[in-house]
Motif scaffolding. Structure first.
Motif, PDB file in Angstrom:
ATOM      1  N   THR A  39       0.934  -0.847  -0.017  1.00  0.00           N
ATOM      2  CA  THR A  39       0.392   0.212  -0.232  1.00  0.00           C
ATOM      3  C   THR A  39       0.155   1.263   0.180  1.00  0.00           C
ATOM      4  N   GLY A  40       2.358   0.986   0.710  1.00  0.00           N
ATOM      5  CA  GLY A  40       3.094   2.296   0.143  1.00  0.00           C
ATOM      6  C   GLY A  40       2.979   3.381   1.521  1.00  0.00           C
ATOM      7  N   ASP A  41       2.628   4.662   0.500  1.00  0.00           N
ATOM      8  CA  ASP A  41       2.454   5.911   2.292  1.00  0.00           C
ATOM      9  C   ASP A  41       0.418   5.694   1.966  1.00  0.00           C
ATOM     10  N   ALA A  42       0.140   5.205   1.072  1.00  0.00           N
ATOM     11  CA  ALA A  42      -1.452   5.295   0.830  1.00  0.00           C
ATOM     12  C   ALA A  42      -2.313   5.310   2.270  1.00  0.00           C
ATOM     13  N   GLU A  43      -3.187   6.185   2.323  1.00  0.00           N
ATOM     14  CA  GLU A  43      -4.600   6.256   3.780  1.00  0.00           C
ATOM     15  C   GLU A  43      -4.795   4.414   3.612  1.00  0.00           C
ATOM     16  N   LEU A  44      -4.774   4.308   4.883  1.00  0.00           N
ATOM     17  CA  LEU A  44      -5.560   3.065   4.553  1.00  0.00           C
ATOM     18  C   LEU A  44      -6.840   3.095   5.346  1.00  0.00           C
ATOM     19  N   VAL A  45      -8.108   2.827   4.721  1.00  0.00           N
ATOM     20  CA  VAL A  45      -9.783   4.260   5.204  1.00  0.00           C
ATOM     21  C   VAL A  45     -10.623   2.710   5.661  1.00  0.00           C
ATOM     22  N   GLU A  46     -10.379   2.597   7.335  1.00  0.00           N
ATOM     23  CA  GLU A  46     -12.043   1.950   7.345  1.00  0.00           C
ATOM     24  C   GLU A  46     -13.161   2.190   6.956  1.00  0.00           C
ATOM     25  N   ASP A  47     -13.970   1.740   6.192  1.00  0.00           N
ATOM     26  CA  ASP A  47     -14.825   2.109   5.995  1.00  0.00           C
ATOM     27  C   ASP A  47     -16.386   2.335   6.870  1.00  0.00           C
ATOM     28  N   SER A  48     -15.895   1.925   7.372  1.00  0.00           N
ATOM     29  CA  SER A  48     -17.429   1.504   9.097  1.00  0.00           C
ATOM     30  C   SER A  48     -18.404   2.579   9.260  1.00  0.00           C
ATOM     31  N   ALA A  49     -19.600   2.205   8.553  1.00  0.00           N
ATOM     32  CA  ALA A  49     -20.707   3.272   8.387  1.00  0.00           C
ATOM     33  C   ALA A  49     -20.902   3.728   9.963  1.00  0.00           C
ATOM     34  N   GLU A  50     -20.553   2.382  11.377  1.00  0.00           N
ATOM     35  CA  GLU A  50     -21.246   2.651  12.163  1.00  0.00           C
ATOM     36  C   GLU A  50     -20.281   2.953  13.325  1.00  0.00           C
ATOM     37  N   ASP A  51     -18.404   2.788  12.662  1.00  0.00           N
ATOM     38  CA  ASP A  51     -17.742   3.171  13.763  1.00  0.00           C
ATOM     39  C   ASP A  51     -16.796   4.149  13.834  1.00  0.00           C
ATOM     40  N   THR A  52     -16.234   4.458  14.600  1.00  0.00           N
ATOM     41  CA  THR A  52     -16.391   6.722  14.346  1.00  0.00           C
ATOM     42  C   THR A  52     -15.093   6.617  15.352  1.00  0.00           C
ATOM     43  N   PHE A  53     -14.503   5.399  16.059  1.00  0.00           N
ATOM     44  CA  PHE A  53     -13.476   5.792  16.141  1.00  0.00           C
ATOM     45  C   PHE A  53     -11.956   4.711  15.714  1.00  0.00           C
ATOM     46  N   TRP A  54     -12.897   4.153  15.124  1.00  0.00           N
ATOM     47  CA  TRP A  54     -11.497   2.783  14.452  1.00  0.00           C
ATOM     48  C   TRP A  54     -11.847   3.255  13.079  1.00  0.00           C
ATOM     49  N   GLY A  55     -12.571   3.470  12.603  1.00  0.00           N
ATOM     50  CA  GLY A  55     -12.944   3.435  11.003  1.00  0.00           C
ATOM     51  C   GLY A  55     -13.834   5.005  11.064  1.00  0.00           C
ATOM     52  N   ILE A  56     -14.525   5.948   9.952  1.00  0.00           N
ATOM     53  CA  ILE A  56     -14.683   6.910   9.591  1.00  0.00           C
ATOM     54  C   ILE A  56     -16.149   6.959   9.624  1.00  0.00           C
ATOM     55  N   GLY A  57     -16.766   6.438  10.236  1.00  0.00           N
ATOM     56  CA  GLY A  57     -17.851   6.642  10.251  1.00  0.00           C
ATOM     57  C   GLY A  57     -18.893   6.393   9.267  1.00  0.00           C
ATOM     58  N   LYS A  58     -20.314   6.819   9.459  1.00  0.00           N
ATOM     59  CA  LYS A  58     -21.787   7.028   8.125  1.00  0.00           C
ATOM     60  C   LYS A  58     -21.484   8.332   7.567  1.00  0.00           C
ATOM     61  N   ASN A  59     -20.129   9.911   8.296  1.00  0.00           N
ATOM     62  CA  ASN A  59     -20.254  10.584   7.277  1.00  0.00           C
ATOM     63  C   ASN A  59     -18.504  10.962   7.454  1.00  0.00           C
ATOM     64  N   GLN A  60     -18.111   9.363   7.177  1.00  0.00           N
ATOM     65  CA  GLN A  60     -16.799   9.803   6.743  1.00  0.00           C
ATOM     66  C   GLN A  60     -15.749  10.593   7.420  1.00  0.00           C
TER      67      GLN A  60
END
Length: 201
Positions: free
Chosen positions: A168-189
């Motif tokens: 993945t190099g220096d790419a941002e890893l994005v956990e696209d979880s709509a329910e999780d705003t701590f480990w992921g980005i949440g519904k509103n990103q």
């Protein structure tokens, strides 16, 4: 903010991932964009993105993103739900170990029940929720440290994940979880996306 209307081609409200990507795209297309973020009832200019034609004010391109969360799609292994056993197959998934940590030191019987209740990570997640009131009282101060341990096991025991992470190099890893705003980005990103930091540290 009305004072800026007519000066810029585009005014963008917000400084999240979606807004940053939009700003970079508009700049590349030749537009001048002003980005505002909210402080209380007021909007304050946070960034000026000029057209990316060699202008010294041009915004730096955003990091590429590697989005993950859905099963059977690329990078799903970065979630705790993937079928990667850890600690010598003692835990069928990394989610088993993470959820067990919530009870391991204070309620070992519950921890063992969670570890063995099912081979499926979603079942473990739900069962840990049943016992939420009995989890370690300092869990919210421990959870990042325990996630680091979980990921250390996962990378160390699965060469395929190590290679995928390096790829993945220096790419941002994005956990696209709509329910999780701590480990992921949440519904509103706009979530914290803390899981990326744990994989990168």
């Amino acid at each position: 903010m009305d004072d800026f209307e007519g000066i810029f081609d585009i005014i963008i409200l917000g400084t999240g991932l979606t807004e940053s990507i939009a700003t970079a795209a508009l700049s590349k297309a030749g537009f001048t964009a002003a980005v505002f973020e909210q402080y209380g009832p007021s909007w304050v200019r946070a960034q000026l993105s000029a057209p990316s034609s060699g202008n010294s004010c041009a915004a730096a391109p955003p990091r590429p993103a590697r989005v993950f969360y859905e099963k059977n799609k690329l990078y799903y292994g970065f979630t705790n739900f993937s079928a990667h056993p850890v600690n010598g197959k003692e835990y069928p998934t990394s989610e088993h170990l993470f959820q067990t940590f919530k009870f391991m030191y204070s309620r070992p019987a519950i921890a063992e029940e969670i570890r063995t209740i099912s081979e499926f990570s979603r079942d473990v997640f739900r069962q840990a929720g049943v016992y939420k009131v009995k989890q370690h009282p300092n869990w919210l101060k421990m959870n990042i440290e325990k996630m680091d341990i979980v990921i250390w096991h996962k990378i160390g025991e699965h060469e395929d994940l190590k290679k995928e992470l390096l790829g993945t190099g220096d790419a941002e890893l994005v956990e696209d979880s709509a329910e999780d705003t701590f480990w992921g980005i949440g519904k509103n990103q706009q979530g914290r996306n803390e899981l990326e930091r744990r994989w990168r540290d």
